[in-house]
Write a protein that holds these residues in place. Structure first.
Motif, mmCIF file in Angstrom:
data_model
loop_
_atom_site.group_PDB
_atom_site.id
_atom_site.type_symbol
_atom_site.label_atom_id
_atom_site.label_comp_id
_atom_site.label_asym_id
_atom_site.label_seq_id
_atom_site.Cartn_x
_atom_site.Cartn_y
_atom_site.Cartn_z
ATOM 1 N N THR A 21 0.858 -1.180 0.000
ATOM 2 C CA THR A 21 0.000 0.000 0.000
ATOM 3 C C THR A 21 0.893 1.227 0.000
ATOM 4 O O THR A 21 2.122 1.130 -0.032
ATOM 5 C CB THR A 21 -0.966 0.003 1.209
ATOM 6 O OG1 THR A 21 -1.959 1.013 1.019
ATOM 7 C CG2 THR A 21 -0.233 0.254 2.511
ATOM 8 N N GLY A 22 0.281 2.407 0.029
ATOM 9 C CA GLY A 22 1.035 3.647 0.047
ATOM 10 C C GLY A 22 0.300 4.681 0.868
ATOM 11 O O GLY A 22 -0.902 4.564 1.131
ATOM 12 N N ASP A 23 1.020 5.736 1.291
ATOM 13 C CA ASP A 23 0.387 6.790 2.077
ATOM 14 C C ASP A 23 0.352 8.093 1.286
ATOM 15 O O ASP A 23 0.715 8.136 0.111
ATOM 16 C CB ASP A 23 1.076 6.951 3.429
ATOM 17 C CG ASP A 23 2.531 7.387 3.318
ATOM 18 O OD1 ASP A 23 2.963 7.792 2.218
ATOM 19 O OD2 ASP A 23 3.252 7.325 4.335
ATOM 20 N N SER A 24 -0.080 9.178 1.934
ATOM 21 C CA SER A 24 -0.243 10.449 1.236
ATOM 22 C C SER A 24 1.084 11.071 0.835
ATOM 23 O O SER A 24 1.134 11.952 -0.019
ATOM 24 C CB SER A 24 -1.023 11.430 2.108
ATOM 25 O OG SER A 24 -0.285 11.770 3.273
ATOM 26 N N ALA A 25 2.186 10.620 1.462
ATOM 27 C CA ALA A 25 3.522 11.094 1.103
ATOM 28 C C ALA A 25 4.137 10.223 0.005
ATOM 29 O O ALA A 25 5.317 10.378 -0.309
ATOM 30 C CB ALA A 25 4.429 11.116 2.334
ATOM 31 N N TYR B 172 14.673 4.738 3.880
ATOM 32 C CA TYR B 172 14.110 3.425 4.192
ATOM 33 C C TYR B 172 14.003 3.260 5.703
ATOM 34 O O TYR B 172 14.949 3.558 6.440
ATOM 35 C CB TYR B 172 14.994 2.308 3.635
ATOM 36 C CG TYR B 172 14.624 0.921 4.145
ATOM 37 C CD1 TYR B 172 13.533 0.240 3.614
ATOM 38 C CD2 TYR B 172 15.346 0.305 5.163
ATOM 39 C CE1 TYR B 172 13.181 -1.024 4.069
ATOM 40 C CE2 TYR B 172 15.007 -0.955 5.630
ATOM 41 C CZ TYR B 172 13.922 -1.617 5.082
ATOM 42 O OH TYR B 172 13.574 -2.860 5.546
ATOM 43 N N THR B 173 12.842 2.828 6.170
ATOM 44 C CA THR B 173 12.644 2.449 7.567
ATOM 45 C C THR B 173 11.850 1.142 7.574
ATOM 46 O O THR B 173 11.402 0.663 6.527
ATOM 47 C CB THR B 173 11.877 3.526 8.346
ATOM 48 O OG1 THR B 173 10.621 3.797 7.677
ATOM 49 C CG2 THR B 173 12.683 4.817 8.434
ATOM 50 N N TYR B 174 11.676 0.583 8.742
ATOM 51 C CA TYR B 174 10.907 -0.658 8.822
ATOM 52 C C TYR B 174 10.266 -0.797 10.190
ATOM 53 O O TYR B 174 10.636 -0.124 11.160
ATOM 54 C CB TYR B 174 11.788 -1.877 8.522
ATOM 55 C CG TYR B 174 12.945 -2.075 9.472
ATOM 56 C CD1 TYR B 174 12.789 -2.770 10.672
ATOM 57 C CD2 TYR B 174 14.213 -1.577 9.166
ATOM 58 C CE1 TYR B 174 13.856 -2.944 11.540
ATOM 59 C CE2 TYR B 174 15.284 -1.754 10.025
ATOM 60 C CZ TYR B 174 15.100 -2.435 11.209
ATOM 61 O OH TYR B 174 16.145 -2.615 12.078
ATOM 62 N N ILE B 175 9.257 -1.677 10.243
ATOM 63 C CA ILE B 175 8.564 -2.019 11.484
ATOM 64 C C ILE B 175 8.661 -3.526 11.649
ATOM 65 O O ILE B 175 8.314 -4.273 10.735
ATOM 66 C CB ILE B 175 7.085 -1.606 11.422
ATOM 67 C CG1 ILE B 175 6.954 -0.083 11.217
ATOM 68 C CG2 ILE B 175 6.337 -2.062 12.666
ATOM 69 C CD1 ILE B 175 5.544 0.351 10.866
ATOM 70 N N GLY C 129 -6.782 8.123 7.106
ATOM 71 C CA GLY C 129 -6.676 9.476 6.608
ATOM 72 C C GLY C 129 -5.565 10.293 7.236
ATOM 73 O O GLY C 129 -5.194 11.352 6.706
ATOM 74 N N SER C 130 -5.021 9.811 8.348
ATOM 75 C CA SER C 130 -3.898 10.489 9.007
ATOM 76 C C SER C 130 -2.580 9.782 8.751
ATOM 77 O O SER C 130 -1.580 10.078 9.412
ATOM 78 C CB SER C 130 -4.161 10.572 10.523
ATOM 79 O OG SER C 130 -5.335 11.307 10.796
ATOM 80 N N ASP C 131 -2.577 8.845 7.839
ATOM 81 C CA ASP C 131 -1.393 8.057 7.470
ATOM 82 C C ASP C 131 -0.924 7.115 8.565
ATOM 83 O O ASP C 131 0.215 6.627 8.523
ATOM 84 C CB ASP C 131 -0.223 8.959 7.024
ATOM 85 C CG ASP C 131 -0.381 9.448 5.595
ATOM 86 O OD1 ASP C 131 -1.172 8.827 4.852
ATOM 87 O OD2 ASP C 131 0.274 10.437 5.218
ATOM 88 N N ASN C 132 -1.781 6.849 9.561
ATOM 89 C CA ASN C 132 -1.450 5.774 10.499
ATOM 90 C C ASN C 132 -1.458 4.454 9.740
ATOM 91 O O ASN C 132 -2.276 4.248 8.842
ATOM 92 C CB ASN C 132 -2.469 5.727 11.643
ATOM 93 C CG ASN C 132 -2.416 6.967 12.510
ATOM 94 O OD1 ASN C 132 -1.356 7.349 13.005
ATOM 95 N ND2 ASN C 132 -3.559 7.618 12.681
ATOM 96 N N ILE C 133 -0.539 3.559 10.099
ATOM 97 C CA ILE C 133 -0.336 2.316 9.359
ATOM 98 C C ILE C 133 -0.994 1.160 10.112
ATOM 99 O O ILE C 133 -0.694 0.919 11.288
ATOM 100 C CB ILE C 133 1.171 2.038 9.176
ATOM 101 C CG1 ILE C 133 1.841 3.211 8.457
ATOM 102 C CG2 ILE C 133 1.392 0.738 8.411
ATOM 103 C CD1 ILE C 133 3.356 3.146 8.462
ATOM 104 N N PRO D 262 2.550 7.296 11.605
ATOM 105 C CA PRO D 262 3.299 7.359 10.342
ATOM 106 C C PRO D 262 4.798 7.147 10.524
ATOM 107 O O PRO D 262 5.461 6.651 9.598
ATOM 108 C CB PRO D 262 2.994 8.770 9.828
ATOM 109 C CG PRO D 262 1.662 9.097 10.415
ATOM 110 C CD PRO D 262 1.656 8.463 11.766
ATOM 111 N N SER D 263 5.339 7.471 11.694
ATOM 112 C CA SER D 263 6.768 7.274 11.942
ATOM 113 C C SER D 263 7.090 5.876 12.442
ATOM 114 O O SER D 263 8.257 5.560 12.700
ATOM 115 C CB SER D 263 7.279 8.307 12.950
ATOM 116 O OG SER D 263 6.626 8.153 14.202
ATOM 117 N N GLY D 264 6.063 5.022 12.587
ATOM 118 C CA GLY D 264 6.298 3.631 12.973
ATOM 119 C C GLY D 264 6.211 3.349 14.458
ATOM 120 O O GLY D 264 6.566 2.249 14.892
ATOM 121 N N LYS D 265 5.715 4.291 15.261
ATOM 122 C CA LYS D 265 5.574 4.053 16.694
ATOM 123 C C LYS D 265 4.243 3.370 16.986
ATOM 124 O O LYS D 265 3.228 3.695 16.357
ATOM 125 C CB LYS D 265 5.677 5.371 17.472
ATOM 126 C CG LYS D 265 7.010 6.080 17.309
ATOM 127 C CD LYS D 265 7.068 7.329 18.156
ATOM 128 C CE LYS D 265 8.394 8.063 17.942
ATOM 129 N NZ LYS D 265 9.551 7.210 18.298
#
Length: 364
Positions: free
Chosen positions: A111-115, A138-141, A159-163, A178-181
Motif C-alpha cells: 500500500t502507500g500513504d499520502s507522502a 528506508y525504515t521498517y517495522i 486518513g492520518s497516514d497511520n499504518i 506514520p513514523s512507525g511508533k
C-alpha cells in the motif's frame, strides 16, 4: 657529570622510539581507514530505481500494434534500489560492521500513504518495509512494543497516514503512527489477512479467512458488524483474503476459493460480482490482490496464472499483463497489488522477492 650524558642520551632515545612507534601506528591506522574508505566506495555500488521510459519498449501490454495500456517501470528488491542506505558513512559502517539484511524476502501486502511512501508487508522477513522513494529513505517495522511481528500479511493507511497491519498468527491488527511508533492494537478474528480502510467513513475492513467473514471496525478497533459466513451464495465467502475500498466507499472482497470478486456498498449491501474458476482468459486459478485504477478498472492478481488480469466494473475482461518467470515483467506466485494516485501499479512478486512497478497509460 661526565657519565650523565650517556644517560640523557639514552632517555632521549627511548622517547624517540616511542614517537616513532606512535607515528608508525598512526600511519598504519590512516592506511587502514583509507583502505576501508576505498573499499566502501568502490565495492558498494548501488542500482537505484528510476523510471526509464525508453528502455522497456518490449515490456508494454498489450503487444503492438494494439495501443499500449500498461508499461513496466522497474522493481524494488532492497533499500539500495531507491538510493536509500547508500550514503558514504552508511556504506562504511556496513563494510566495517556488516550490512543488516533489509532485502525483501516474501512480500505480500502493498500500500502507500499520502507522502507516496511504499509500505510492504513481508511475511518471510516478519517485517513491514517502508520505502520513501522521493526522499530515498528506508525504515521498517518489526515489532509492536516488545511483541515481534509473527506473520504480517496486509497493510493499509487511514486518513492520518497511520499504518494498520494484519498479523495472521497474532490474530490482531496492529496500528502504528506514520513514523512507525505503536499506536493501538485490536483482535480481529481467528486469522486476519486482508485489510482496507474507508477513510471518509472511518471504517476498517478486515477479512477473517478462517471464519469466512469480513469484520467491520472503527478506527480504534471497535467491532461495528460482521459481514458474511461460509457459503457460495451472494454475500457469502469461502476463504476471503484481499480487500480494497474505492473512492466511493465500495468494498471489493477477493472471495478466493469461490474464485470471484464480490463488491458491496459502504453500508455492506451486495452490489455485484464477477469471476469463475477455470484456465481460460478472464478465469481465476488463485485470485489474490485486488485494486482499481482512477478509471474504475479492476485489477486482480492471480498466483496460479502468474499474471494480473484487468476487468471493468461489470467483470468484462479487458487485458492481462505478466507471465511466469523471473525476468522483468514476469511473476512467480504474485500476491498483493496497490495502485497510487498517478496510476503507478505496485505488484508484490512474492517468490521473486521483489515489488514490481508498472504504469497504467490510460485508454479503453
Amino acid at each position: 657529570m661526565v657519565e650523565a650524558a650517556p644517560m640523557s642520551l639514552g632517555k632521549m632515545g627511548m622517547k624517540d622510539g616511542w614517537r616513532a612507534a606512535a607515528h608508525g601506528a598512526l600511519r598504519l591506522a590512516f592506511t587502514l581507514v583509507f583502505a576501508l574508505l576505498a573499499a566502501a566506495l568502490s565495492g558498494c555500488a548501488t542500482a537505484q530505481f528510476h523510471e526509464d521510459r525508453t528502455q522497456p519498449k518490449g515490456l508494454i501490454w498489450p503487444r503492438p500494434p494494439a495501443p499500449a495500456r500498461i508499461q513496466y517501470l522497474g522493481m524494488i528488491e532492497r533499500p539500495q534500489d531507491i538510493g536509500a542506505n547508500s550514503g558514504f558513512f552508511s556504506r562504511l559502517a556496513n563494510f566495517v560492521f556488516g550490512a543488516k539484511v533489509n532485502d525483501i524476502l516474501k512480500p505480500y501486502g502493498v500500500t502507500g500513504d499520502s507522502a507516496d511512501r511504499l509500505i510492504v508487508a513481508d511475511t518471510g522477513l516478519k517485517r513491514v518495509h517502508v520505502f520513501d522513494i522521493k526522499e530515498k529513505d528506508y525504515t521498517y517495522i518489526e515489532s509492536y512494543g516488545d511483541e515481534l511481528l509473527a506473520s504480517p500479511i496486509a497493510a493499509a493507511v487511514d486518513g492520518s497516514d497511520n499504518i494498520y497491519i494484519t498479523d495472521s498468527v497474532l490474530g490482531k491488527v496492529l496500528v502504528f503512527t506514520p513514523s512507525g511508533k505503536p499506536r493501538t492494537e485490536f483482535k480481529a478474528g481467528a486469522r486476519p489477512t486482508g485489510i482496507a480502510i474507508d477513510k471518509t467513513a472511518g471504517r476498517v475492513y478486515v477479512s477473517d479467512t478462517a471464519a469466512h467473514s469480513v469484520g467491520v471496525y472503527d478506527l480504534n478497533g471497535g467491532l461495528v458488524k460482521t459481514m458474511g459466513h461460509f457459503g457460495a451464495g451472494l454475500g457469502e465467502f469461502n476463504h476471503p483474503v484481499d480487500l480494497f475500498v474505492d473512492p466511493a466507499g465500495d468494498l471489493y472482497v477477493n472471495d478466493t476459493i469461490n474464485y470471484r470478486v464480490q463488491i458491496f456498498d459502504n453500508a455492506g449491501a451486495f452490489l455485484t460480482q464477477f469471476g469463475r474458476h477455470g484456465d481460460g482468459t478472464g478465469d481465476f486459478g488463485m485470485p489474490k490482490g485486488v485494486s482499481a485504477d482512477n478509471e474504475g478498472n479492476v485489477y486482480v492478481v492471480d498466483a496460479v496464472f502468474d499474471t494480473v488480469q484487468i476487468f471493468n466494473r461489470d467483470g468484462t475482461f479487458l487485458l492481462n499483463f505478466g507471465s511466469v518467470g523471473s525476468d522483468a515483467g514476469a511473476f512467480w506466485l504474485p500476491s498483493g497489488i496497490y495502485i497510487d494516485r498517478s496510476g503507478k501499479i505496485y505488484v508484490a512478486d512474492t517468490f521473486n522477492r521483489r515489488v514490481q512497478i508498472f504504469e497504467y497509460l490510460g485508454g479503453s
